[in-house]
Design a protein around this motif. Structure first.
Motif, PDB file in Angstrom:
ATOM      1  N   ARG A  41       0.812  -1.205   0.000  1.00 41.45           N
ATOM      2  CA  ARG A  41       0.000   0.000   0.000  1.00 41.45           C
ATOM      3  C   ARG A  41       0.858   1.273   0.000  1.00 41.45           C
ATOM      4  O   ARG A  41       0.408   2.327  -0.440  1.00 41.45           O
ATOM      5  N   SER A  42       2.094   1.159   0.477  1.00 40.34           N
ATOM      6  CA  SER A  42       2.928   2.350   0.696  1.00 40.34           C
ATOM      7  C   SER A  42       4.088   2.484  -0.272  1.00 40.34           C
ATOM      8  O   SER A  42       4.838   3.457  -0.175  1.00 40.34           O
ATOM      9  N   ASP A  43       4.252   1.532  -1.190  1.00 39.69           N
ATOM     10  CA  ASP A  43       5.475   1.527  -2.001  1.00 39.69           C
ATOM     11  C   ASP A  43       5.676   2.813  -2.795  1.00 39.69           C
ATOM     12  O   ASP A  43       6.797   3.312  -2.914  1.00 39.69           O
ATOM     13  N   SER A  44       4.613   3.372  -3.342  1.00 42.11           N
ATOM     14  CA  SER A  44       4.768   4.612  -4.117  1.00 42.11           C
ATOM     15  C   SER A  44       5.005   5.820  -3.208  1.00 42.11           C
ATOM     16  O   SER A  44       5.709   6.765  -3.585  1.00 42.11           O
ATOM     17  N   LEU A  45       4.436   5.797  -1.991  1.00 46.43           N
ATOM     18  CA  LEU A  45       4.655   6.900  -1.053  1.00 46.43           C
ATOM     19  C   LEU A  45       6.115   6.982  -0.621  1.00 46.43           C
ATOM     20  O   LEU A  45       6.633   8.075  -0.353  1.00 46.43           O
ATOM     21  N   ILE A  46       6.794   5.843  -0.554  1.00 45.15           N
ATOM     22  CA  ILE A  46       8.160   5.799  -0.044  1.00 45.15           C
ATOM     23  C   ILE A  46       9.074   6.720  -0.837  1.00 45.15           C
ATOM     24  O   ILE A  46       9.867   7.477  -0.272  1.00 45.15           O
ATOM     25  N   PHE A  47       8.964   6.678  -2.165  1.00 49.90           N
ATOM     26  CA  PHE A  47       9.807   7.537  -2.992  1.00 49.90           C
ATOM     27  C   PHE A  47       9.082   8.806  -3.438  1.00 49.90           C
ATOM     28  O   PHE A  47       9.723   9.836  -3.651  1.00 49.90           O
ATOM     29  N   GLY A  48       7.767   8.734  -3.582  1.00 47.52           N
ATOM     30  CA  GLY A  48       7.032   9.902  -4.045  1.00 47.52           C
ATOM     31  C   GLY A  48       7.017  11.052  -3.054  1.00 47.52           C
ATOM     32  O   GLY A  48       7.191  12.217  -3.438  1.00 47.52           O
ATOM     33  N   CYS A  49       6.822  10.753  -1.771  1.00 44.76           N
ATOM     34  CA  CYS A  49       6.711  11.819  -0.777  1.00 44.76           C
ATOM     35  C   CYS A  49       8.047  12.519  -0.532  1.00 44.76           C
ATOM     36  O   CYS A  49       8.098  13.741  -0.394  1.00 44.76           O
TER      37      CYS A  49
END
Length: 292
Positions: free
Chosen positions: A271-279
């Motif tokens: 659920r968080s994989d894109s947030l890890i690098f996007g944020c």
């Protein structure tokens, strides 16, 4: 981010579909939607109520993501020191509340602790040390950017900005799925995530840019439209890289999902994989652009 977000029209490829996607039809969609709304509601609620609730939520996310990462690494024969790694994953978001000095100190303590563990544990391999270090850096350190974003701007403006950054990644995922499932023909990374397409990739960028356009339109931040569009595109692209990195990890150990915590979505890391690098990309862009 859902691995089917960039689906190609090759219906024969179902390697990345979870059981909830393969059966149950409408009921599976309802479960997925309900669990997604609960997750998003808790996340947005913590962001709205300030830095401390945000830090607590992000620390919990980091712990869960790091735990799932270590569990996958055990399938690959790597034995992490979970006490050191999981503790660091919690402390990185907390340290970010108090400034870069505390984050630097935590880095130093983490390296020292791992060095001592390696010295006094003869059976420990350097690969175990490397995995233990990567876990909290990949999760807690990277997701500390969410806390930094929320802390930089106080009150509702800060909540809206942080929610907007996260929403740009969520909407990017949704647009990628919609465009990819209807128009996707050209596979993006067939050996890592076979259902992703370039059509979905560009659809996701458009979705992210829309959210950044809304942030610009509020006139609450020192954003000009070209810079907002740039942020939308770059954040979406780095979110995709975050998704691919996690997909590569899962493919390397032979699992579909990092866990089963969130019904219809898999684990917290899924659920968080894109947030890890996007944020963290969004935070660095906003600082470099003088917005924060």
């Amino acid at each position: 981010m859902d691995q089917s977000s960039y689906s190609t029209t090759d219906s024969a490829d179902t390697t990345n579909e979870s059981p909830s996607q393969n059966k149950g039809g409408l009921s599976s969609f309802a479960v997925r939607a309900t669990s997604g709304l609960i997750y998003a509601g808790l996340f947005i609620g913590c962001l709205y109520f300030g830095t401390i609730p945000t830090t607590i939520f992000v620390s919990a996310m980091s712990w869960l993501c790091c735990f799932e990462f270590f569990r996958m690494m055990r399938l690959d024969g790597k034995v992490a020191n979970e006490f050191i790694g999981l503790t660091a994953s919690i402390l990185f978001p907390v340290a970010s509340m108090f400034g870069s000095l505390w984050v630097t100190m935590l880095f130093a303590v983490l390296v020292l602790a791992l060095g001592l563990w390696y010295v006094y544990s003869p059976r420990t391999r350097i690969s175990d040390v490397a995995v233990t270090a990567f876990g909290p850096l990949y999760t807690g350190f990277m997701m500390s950017a969410i806390v930094l974003l929320r802390e930089q701007v106080s009150g509702p403006k800060g909540a809206l900005l942080t929610i907007g950054v996260c929403a740009s990644l969520w909407v990017s995922d949704s647009f990628a799925y919609i465009v990819g499932s209807r128009l996707g023909k050209h596979k993006m990374a067939p050996k890592i995530s076979p259902k992703k397409s370039w059509e979905g990739f560009f659809g996701g960028i458009v979705g992210s840019m829309i959210i950044w356009g809304i942030l610009w339109a509020t006139k609450l931040y020192a954003l000009n439209l070209p810079f907002a569009m740039l942020c939308g595109a770059v954040v979406s692209i780095l979110g995709v890289f975050g998704d691919l990195i996690e997909s590569r990890i899962k493919r390397g150990v032979g699992v579909k999902d990092s866990g089963n915590l969130i019904p219809g979505h898999g684990g917290m890391l899924d659920r968080s994989d894109s947030l890890i690098f996007g944020c963290i990309t969004a935070y660095l862009l906003l600082v470099a652009g003088g917005v924060l």
